[in-house]
Design a protein around this motif. Structure first.
Motif, PDB file in Angstrom:
ATOM      1  N   VAL A 332       0.837  -1.199   0.000  1.00 15.59           N
ATOM      2  CA  VAL A 332       0.000   0.000   0.000  1.00 15.59           C
ATOM      3  C   VAL A 332       0.874   1.252   0.000  1.00 15.59           C
ATOM      4  O   VAL A 332       0.634   2.209  -0.757  1.00 15.59           O
ATOM      5  CB  VAL A 332      -0.954  -0.010   1.214  1.00 15.59           C
ATOM      6  N   ILE A 333       1.912   1.262   0.842  1.00 17.28           N
ATOM      7  CA  ILE A 333       2.813   2.417   0.905  1.00 17.28           C
ATOM      8  C   ILE A 333       3.466   2.660  -0.448  1.00 17.28           C
ATOM      9  O   ILE A 333       3.561   3.812  -0.922  1.00 17.28           O
ATOM     10  CB  ILE A 333       3.878   2.200   1.993  1.00 17.28           C
ATOM     11  N   LEU A 334       3.923   1.592  -1.123  1.00 23.06           N
ATOM     12  CA  LEU A 334       4.582   1.764  -2.420  1.00 23.06           C
ATOM     13  C   LEU A 334       3.595   2.169  -3.505  1.00 23.06           C
ATOM     14  O   LEU A 334       3.958   2.883  -4.445  1.00 23.06           O
ATOM     15  CB  LEU A 334       5.319   0.494  -2.800  1.00 23.06           C
ATOM     16  N   SER A 335       2.334   1.745  -3.396  1.00 27.43           N
ATOM     17  CA  SER A 335       1.345   2.208  -4.370  1.00 27.43           C
ATOM     18  C   SER A 335       1.100   3.702  -4.198  1.00 27.43           C
ATOM     19  O   SER A 335       0.901   4.423  -5.184  1.00 27.43           O
ATOM     20  CB  SER A 335       0.042   1.420  -4.228  1.00 27.43           C
ATOM     21  N   PHE A 336       1.140   4.184  -2.960  1.00 33.33           N
ATOM     22  CA  PHE A 336       0.998   5.620  -2.702  1.00 33.33           C
ATOM     23  C   PHE A 336       2.225   6.385  -3.209  1.00 33.33           C
ATOM     24  O   PHE A 336       2.109   7.525  -3.672  1.00 33.33           O
ATOM     25  CB  PHE A 336       0.810   5.876  -1.215  1.00 33.33           C
ATOM     26  N   TYR A 337       3.382   5.765  -3.090  1.00 32.98           N
ATOM     27  CA  TYR A 337       4.622   6.367  -3.600  1.00 32.98           C
ATOM     28  C   TYR A 337       4.504   6.626  -5.106  1.00 32.98           C
ATOM     29  O   TYR A 337       4.753   7.737  -5.587  1.00 32.98           O
ATOM     30  CB  TYR A 337       5.779   5.416  -3.293  1.00 32.98           C
ATOM     31  N   GLY A 338       4.083   5.607  -5.853  1.00 34.55           N
ATOM     32  CA  GLY A 338       3.904   5.787  -7.288  1.00 34.55           C
ATOM     33  C   GLY A 338       2.761   6.730  -7.618  1.00 34.55           C
ATOM     34  O   GLY A 338       2.867   7.571  -8.515  1.00 34.55           O
ATOM     35  N   GLY A 339       1.666   6.601  -6.868  1.00 31.15           N
ATOM     36  CA  GLY A 339       0.524   7.475  -7.115  1.00 31.15           C
ATOM     37  C   GLY A 339       0.841   8.939  -6.886  1.00 31.15           C
ATOM     38  O   GLY A 339       0.348   9.816  -7.608  1.00 31.15           O
ATOM     39  N   GLY A 340       1.676   9.218  -5.889  1.00 29.30           N
ATOM     40  CA  GLY A 340       2.057  10.605  -5.613  1.00 29.30           C
ATOM     41  C   GLY A 340       2.774  11.248  -6.785  1.00 29.30           C
ATOM     42  O   GLY A 340       2.533  12.415  -7.120  1.00 29.30           O
ATOM     43  N   PHE A 341       3.661  10.491  -7.436  1.00 29.75           N
ATOM     44  CA  PHE A 341       4.357  11.000  -8.624  1.00 29.75           C
ATOM     45  C   PHE A 341       3.374  11.306  -9.745  1.00 29.75           C
ATOM     46  O   PHE A 341       3.450  12.349 -10.398  1.00 29.75           O
ATOM     47  CB  PHE A 341       5.357   9.954  -9.123  1.00 29.75           C
ATOM     48  N   ALA A 342       2.468  10.366  -9.993  1.00 33.82           N
ATOM     49  CA  ALA A 342       1.578  10.486 -11.145  1.00 33.82           C
ATOM     50  C   ALA A 342       0.501  11.543 -10.949  1.00 33.82           C
ATOM     51  O   ALA A 342       0.022  12.129 -11.920  1.00 33.82           O
ATOM     52  CB  ALA A 342       0.933   9.128 -11.435  1.00 33.82           C
ATOM     53  N   THR A 343       0.108  11.795  -9.699  1.00 29.87           N
ATOM     54  CA  THR A 343      -0.960  12.754  -9.434  1.00 29.87           C
ATOM     55  C   THR A 343      -0.449  14.185  -9.380  1.00 29.87           C
ATOM     56  O   THR A 343      -1.226  15.133  -9.592  1.00 29.87           O
ATOM     57  CB  THR A 343      -1.666  12.410  -8.109  1.00 29.87           C
TER      58      THR A 343
END
Length: 451
Positions: A332-343
Motif C-alpha cells: 500500500v505504501i509503495l502504491s501511494f509512492y507511485g501514485g504521488g508521482f503520477a498525481t
C-alpha cells in the motif's frame, strides 16, 4: 523544432502511446542494478563506484527537469522528446565506449551526466501536452505516462540480464550490451517523437471537456513565488521520502523483521517481495492518479499521507507478527509512492492551469531529488546506529518508522493548507491565449497540410 498541431478529427488517445514510448525507455534507469556486479568484476569497482552512474543520473534528472522545464514548454514536446532521445541514447553509446576501453569515468559521464539530462527532459516532455489533451481526466493521462517510467525496469531488467548472458560479463560484453541499449532505445523513443501532436489552442479535446486554455493560468516564474507551490513541494517530498525509505531497504528489512521467527524470509522470497513492491509502485501510478479524477487531488493526497502513516504504524506495531500484514502494508505504501508521482502534474494543473505546467512540474521534481537522499539516509543511518547499540531484527527500524510517520503527518498538514492561487498571480486571459495561438500558428506554417 515545433510539434505539429493535430488536424481535425485526430484522436487524442494517440498521445499516451507517444508518452509511453519515451517513459518506458528512460524507466530503464531503475534497472541499473543489473549492470552493477558485472561492472564491479570487469573494471575492479567497489559497490559505491558502480552505483555512481545511477546516482549522478538521478541528480541530473532533477536538475535538468528544473532548469529545462521552461525551455521544454517553449519548444514543445517534440523538441523535448528529441533532446531526451539524443541524450539518453548517447549516454549508452558513451558508456559502451567507456566499457570497451575500460575507462570508468566515461561510463559515469555518459550514463550519469549525458544520460541523466535525457532522463529529466524525457520525464517532463509529455506532461503539459497530456494535460492539454485530457483536461477532463488529467490524473489518468499523466498516470499512464508516468506508469511507464515505473514499469520500464520490468522490461529492462530481464532484457539486460539476457544480453549480458549472451555477450558475456567482461568489459567487451558489457560494451555490446550498452551499445544495443542505446540503439534500441533510440528507435523506440523515435516513435514518440513522430507520433506526438498538440491540440489547437481553442479546441475542446472531448465534447464534455473544458477548452485547453480554460481556468486560471500561471507562469512558472509566478508559481514558485506562491505558497501553494512550496506546500505541494513539501507534500511530494514527504510522500516520496516515506515510499523510497522502504523501496531502497526492502529486501534486508523484511529479512530482519522475521529473522528470529520460526519461518525466516529466504533471499529468494525477499527478492520476490522487491518485485511485488515494484508492481505496486507501477499500479499505483495509474490506479490512484485515475481515482484522483473522481475524488479530487486534495482528497487523494489525504489518502496517500493519512493512510500511509497508518500503514507505517501497522508495520511498527504489528509488522513482525504477521508476514501478510507486513507485505500488505508495504505494498500500500509503495502504491501511494507511485501514485504521488503520477498525481502531482494534475494537482499542478488544478492550481496553476495548463499554461506552463510542464515547467512548473520540472521545478517541483527537485522535491524528488531531496527525498531520494533523505529517505535512504534516514532508514540506513538509524539502522546503523541501532546495530551499533546491539539491537537487531525489527528494533533496527523502529525509530525510522516513527520518523516516517512524522514526515507523513507534516505532508498531511501541508496538503490541508493548500488553497486556490490568488488571482494576482494569474496571467491575463488574452495574453495567455495570444501566446498559445501564436505558437500554434507557427506550428501550422511549418507543417504540411496533411500533417
Amino acid at each position: 523544432m515545433s510539434p505539429p498541431v493535430a488536424p481535425p478529427g485526430w484522436s487524442r488517445w494517440l498521445v499516451p502511446p507517444a508518452a509511453l514510448a519515451v517513459h518506458l525507455s528512460i524507466g530503464q534507469a531503475y534497472a541499473w542494478s543489473v549492470f552493477k556486479p558485472p561492472l564491479e568484476s570487469a573494471l575492479g569497482l567497489s559497490g559505491t563506484q558502480s552505483a555512481l552512474p545511477f546516482q549522478l543520473g538521478i541528480v541530473m534528472l532533477g536538475l535538468s527537469a528544473a532548469f529545462g522545464g521552461t525551455l521544454v514548454e517553449r519548444r514543445g514536446p517534440r523538441w523535448a522528446m528529441t533532446v531526451a532521445l539524443i541524450c539518453f541514447s548517447s549516454g549508452f553509446l558513451l558508456s559502451a565506449l567507456g566499457a570497451a576501453t575500460e575507462q570508468y569515468w566515461l561510463i559515469v559521464f555518459g550514463y550519469g551526466f549525458v544520460g541523466g539530462i535525457g532522463l529529466g527532459i524525457g520525464y517532463i516532455s509529455p506532461v503539459s501536452t497530456l494535460i492539454k489533451w485530457f483536461p477532463d481526466r488529467p490524473g489518468m493521462a499523466t498516470g499512464i505516462a508516468i506508469m511507464g517510467f515505473g514499469g520500464g525496469a520490468l522490461i529492462a531488467s530481464p532484457w539486460s540480464a539476457q544480453m549480458l548472458e549472451s555477450f558475456g560479463t567482461d568489459n567487451v560484453g558489457i560494451a555490446y550490451a550498452f551499445l544495443v541499449h542505446g540503439l534500441t532505445y533510440a528507435v523506440f523513443m523515435s516513435l514518440g517523437v513522430l507520433l506526438v501532436r498538440v491540440p489547437p489552442p481553442t479546441a475542446r479535446p472531448a465534447a464534455d471537456a473544458p477548452a485547453v486554455t480554460a481556468g486560471p493560468q500561471v507562469t512558472a516564474r509566478s508559481a514558485v513565488r506562491t505558497p501553494q507551490f512550496w506546500l505541494l513541494w513539501l507534500v511530494l517530498c514527504m510522500n516520496v521520502t516515506a515510499g523510497i525509505g522502504i523501496l531502497e531497504k526492502a529486501a534486508p528489512m523484511i529479512t530482519d523483521f522475521f529473522a528470529d521467527s520460526s519461518a525466516p524470509v529466504s533471499a529468494t522470497a525477499a527478492a520476490g517481495f522487491v518485485a511485488l513492491l515494484s508492481a505496486a509502485n507501477m499500479a499505483g501510478r495509474i490506479g490512484w492518479s485515475t481515482t484522483s479524477d473522481l475524488i479530487g487531488r486534495k482528497n487523494i493526497y489525504r489518502v496517500y499521507l493519512g493512510v500511509g502513516a497508518l500503514m507505517y504504524a501497522l508495520i511498527w506495531s504489528l509488522g513482525d507478527t504477521s508476514k501478510p500484514l507486513f507485505v500488505l502494508a508495504a505494498l500500500v505504501i509503495l502504491s501511494f509512492y507511485g501514485g504521488g508521482f503520477a498525481t502531482a502534474p494534475a494537482y499542478l494543473k488544478d492550481l496553476f492551469g495548463t499554461y506552463q505546467v510542464g515547467a512548473i512540474h520540472g521545478r517541483l521534481l527537485t522535491a524528488w531529488s531531496t527525498a531520494g537522499v533523505l529517505g535512504p539516509l534516514i532508514v540506513n543511518w538509524v539502522a546503523d546506529r541501532q546495530e551499533e547499540a546491539g539491537k537487531h531484527g525489527p528494533s533496527l527500524y523502529g525509530v525510522s518508522l516513527l520518523v516516517m510517520i512524522g514526515l507523513l503527518a507534516v505532508g498531511f498538514v501541508a496538503n490541508e493548507l493548500v488553497r486556490p492561487v490568488h488571482p494576482r498571480h494569474h496571467e491575463p486571459a488574452a495574453d495567455a491565449s495570444a501566446t498559445t495561438s501564436e505558437e500554434a500558428a507557427d506550428d501550422r506554417r511549418e507543417q504540411p497540410e496533411s500533417a
